[in-house]
Design an enzyme around this catalytic site. Structure first.
Site, mmCIF file in Angstrom:
data_model
loop_
_atom_site.group_PDB
_atom_site.id
_atom_site.type_symbol
_atom_site.label_atom_id
_atom_site.label_comp_id
_atom_site.label_asym_id
_atom_site.label_seq_id
_atom_site.Cartn_x
_atom_site.Cartn_y
_atom_site.Cartn_z
ATOM 1 N N ASP A 1 -6.364 -6.586 4.944
ATOM 2 C CA ASP A 1 -7.253 -5.931 4.253
ATOM 3 C C ASP A 1 -8.147 -7.045 3.689
ATOM 4 O O ASP A 1 -9.581 -6.999 4.034
ATOM 5 C CB ASP A 1 -6.750 -5.053 3.307
ATOM 6 C CG ASP A 1 -8.074 -4.472 2.365
ATOM 7 O OD1 ASP A 1 -8.845 -4.120 2.959
ATOM 8 O OD2 ASP A 1 -7.596 -3.707 1.321
ATOM 9 N N ASP B 1 -12.106 -8.063 5.390
ATOM 10 C CA ASP B 1 -13.483 -8.075 4.435
ATOM 11 C C ASP B 1 -14.085 -9.390 4.506
ATOM 12 O O ASP B 1 -15.271 -9.504 4.511
ATOM 13 C CB ASP B 1 -13.310 -7.824 3.200
ATOM 14 C CG ASP B 1 -13.151 -5.902 2.910
ATOM 15 O OD1 ASP B 1 -12.858 -5.576 3.852
ATOM 16 O OD2 ASP B 1 -13.514 -5.680 1.921
ATOM 17 N N TYR C 1 0.847 -1.238 -0.029
ATOM 18 C CA TYR C 1 0.171 0.071 0.126
ATOM 19 C C TYR C 1 0.890 1.344 0.063
ATOM 20 O O TYR C 1 0.433 2.464 0.005
ATOM 21 C CB TYR C 1 -0.881 -0.062 1.400
ATOM 22 C CG TYR C 1 -2.210 -0.979 0.988
ATOM 23 C CD1 TYR C 1 -1.672 -2.164 1.188
ATOM 24 C CD2 TYR C 1 -3.491 -0.697 0.801
ATOM 25 C CE1 TYR C 1 -2.895 -3.188 0.916
ATOM 26 C CE2 TYR C 1 -4.369 -1.581 0.715
ATOM 27 C CZ TYR C 1 -4.153 -2.817 0.542
ATOM 28 O OH TYR C 1 -4.989 -3.762 0.371
ATOM 29 N N ASP D 1 -2.916 -18.223 3.053
ATOM 30 C CA ASP D 1 -3.978 -19.130 2.328
ATOM 31 C C ASP D 1 -4.392 -20.217 3.308
ATOM 32 O O ASP D 1 -5.862 -20.408 3.171
ATOM 33 C CB ASP D 1 -3.287 -19.759 1.193
ATOM 34 C CG ASP D 1 -1.880 -20.317 1.288
ATOM 35 O OD1 ASP D 1 -1.419 -20.004 2.554
ATOM 36 O OD2 ASP D 1 -1.246 -20.855 0.609
ATOM 37 N N LYS E 1 2.887 -14.812 4.419
ATOM 38 C CA LYS E 1 3.306 -15.661 3.438
ATOM 39 C C LYS E 1 4.791 -15.877 3.362
ATOM 40 O O LYS E 1 5.356 -15.791 2.245
ATOM 41 C CB LYS E 1 2.715 -15.286 2.011
ATOM 42 C CG LYS E 1 2.842 -16.249 1.024
ATOM 43 C CD LYS E 1 1.596 -17.158 1.102
ATOM 44 C CE LYS E 1 1.646 -18.521 -0.236
ATOM 45 N NZ LYS E 1 0.947 -19.424 0.072
HETATM 46 MG MG MG Z 1 -10.823 -3.362 2.103
#
Ligand code: MG
Ligand code: NAI
Length: 336
Positions: free
Chosen positions: A228, A232, A123, A204, A171
Site C-alpha cells: 500500500d 502510493d 488489514y 526501508d 521486514k
Molecule cells: Mg493507499
C-alpha cells in the site's frame, strides 16, 4: 459484457462516469449495473457497503469502484467499503503499475508494477484495547495459502508480460516469523519459475531505492501494508495520484479502482483527473476480460490526449482542462 459500477463519494462521482463514457465508446453494448457504497450510503442506510452491492459485485464479477470517504475518527458500525469488498470477493492481489506518462510531473523511464497482497497482514483489522485503552495490540496475519496465491499470480504476470525480475519486499529481519513466512513462501514459489530473476529487499531499503533510482524496479511483490505504502509512493513517478491506476484480482473476479481517494478538496468542481480511473478500466479489460487489443486502444487514447498537452489541474496550474473536456477528447480518439 457487464460491469458493476460503484461511484462512491466525492470525485468518485466524477471520474467514474468519465471512465464509463470511455468504456461505452469502446464497447457500445456494455451493461452498466449501478450499486452504492461509501460515507453517504452509510449516512442514508446505516451501512457503508450494502448487501445488495456485495451481491451485485459477486454476480457480475467485473467491478469498477471509484473512491469512498472514510471518517478520520472511529464511527460505530462504519467500515471501509473497499477493504470489505476486496475480502468478500477474495480479490487477493492488488496490481498497481507505475509507468511513465507524458506529463511534466512524471519521471522518464519508470515502469514498475507493485503486486500487493490484499486480504491479510495488519488489514485484517484485529485490534484489541487493554489497560483502559492505554495499550492496543493489532494483529498482523500472514498465511502460507495467501502468500502462495499472490506470489503465483505475480510470477505468472511477470512471465506473461515479458518482465524478468521480481523483488520480494518484507521486514523479515525484525519480523522473522510473519514477514519471514511471506519471504520464504514467495521464494519457494519462485522455484517453479526458473526464467525469472527473484530477489528481495527490506522495506526501508526498498523505499530508499524507489525514490533514488525507481527505474531499477520491475515487479515488486509485497504484503498488504508495505504494498500500500510503496505503491502510493511509486504513483508519484507516473505523475501523481490522479494518474495512478490499480486492479484487484481474484480467481475469475476483478475490481478496477484508482489508487486515489475521494479528494473532498476538489470534489464537485469538475476538475478531477479521470486518467487513473480510465487506466484502471484498461487493466480490467486486459487482465480480466483478456482483451489486450482493446486495453491498448484505451491506453493509447489516454496517452495521446496527455501527449497533446491536455492536462487537468492536478498536472498543470495554467490552461488546464476539465474532467469532461478530457473525457470528450479520449472518446474522440477512440472514435477516430
Ligand atoms: Mg493507499
Ligand atoms: P486523496 O487521494 O483523496 O487526495 C489526496 C490529494 O490528491 C488531494 O489533494 C486530491 O485533491 C488529490 N487528488 C486525488 N485524486 C485526484 C484526481 N483524480 N484528480 C486530481 N487530484 C486528485 O487522499 P486523501 O485526501 O488522503 O483522502 C480523502 C478521502 O478519501 C478520505 O476520506 C480517505 O479515507 C478516502 N480514501 C479512499 C480510498 C478508497 O476508497 N480507495 C483511498 C484513499 C483515500
Amino acid at each position: 459484457m457487464d460491469v458493476c459500477v460503484i461511484e462512491g463519494d466525492g470525485i468518485g462521482r466524477e471520474v467514474v462516469p468519465a471512465a464509463v463514457s470511455v468504456l461505452k465508446t469502446l464497447f457500445p453494448n456494455v451493461n452498466i449495473h449501478h450499486a452504492e457504497a461509501g460515507w453517504d450510503t452509510f449516512q442514508k442506510h446505516g451501512v457503508s457497503l450494502p448487501q445488495a452491492t456485495i451481491d451485485c459485485a459477486k454476480s457480475i464479477k467485473s467491478v469498477l469502484f471509484g473512491a469512498c470517504s472514510s471518517p478520520s475518527y472511529a464511527v460505530d458500525g462504519y467500515f471501509s467499503p473497499i477493504v470489505r469488498l476486496r475480502r468478500e470477493l477474495q480479490a487477493y492481489a492488488n496490481l498497481r503499475p507505475s509507468r511513465y506518462l507524458p506529463v511534466p510531473t512524471a519521471r522518464p523511464g519508470v515502469d514498475m508494477l507493485v503486486v500487493r497482497e490484499n486480504t491479510e497482514d495488519l488489514y485484517v483489522g484485529l485490534e484489541t484495547s487493554e489497560d483502559s485503552g492505554d495499550r492496543v495490540v493489532a494483529q498482523k496475519v500472514i498465511t502460507r495459502q495467501a502468500t502462495e496465491r499472490v506470489s503465483r499470480l505475480a510470477y505468472e504476470l511477470a512471465v506473461s508480460s515479458g518482465r524478468r525480475r521480481v523483488t520480494i519486499v518484507t521486514k523479515a529481519n525484525v519480523l522473522p516469523q510473519s514477514d519471514g513466512l511471506f519471504r520464504r513462501v514467495a521464494y519457494d514459489m519462485a522455484t517453479h519459475y526458473p526464467e525469472l530473476k527473484v530477489d528481495d529487499l527490506l522495506v526501508d531499503t526498498a523505499a530508499y531505492w524507489m525514490v533514488k533510482e525507481p527505474t531499477r524496479f520491475d515487479i515488486v511483490l509485497a504484503p498488504n501494508l508495505y504494498g500500500d505504502i510503496l505503491s502510493d509512493m511509486a504513483a508519484a513517478w507516473s505523475g501523481g495520484l490522479g494518474l495512478a491506476p490499480s486492479l484487484n484480482l481474484g480467481d475469475g473476479v476483478a475490481v478496477a479502482e484508482p489508487v486515489h481517494g475521494s479528494a473532498p478538496d476538489i470534489a464537485g468542481k469538475g476538475i478531477a483527473n479521470p486518467t487513473a480511473t480510465m487506466l484502471s478500466v484498461a487493466m480490467l479489460i486486459r487482465h480480466h476480460w483478456n482483451l489486450p487489443r482493446e486495453a491498448q486502444m484505451l491506453e493509447d487514447a489516454v496517452r495521446g490526449v496527455l501527449e497533446e498537452g491536455m492536462h487537468t489541474a492536478d498536472v498543470v496550474t495554467d490552461g488546464y482542462i476539465t474532467t469532461q473536456d478530457f473525457t470528450h477528447r479520449v472518446c474522440a480518439k477512440l472514435d477516430s
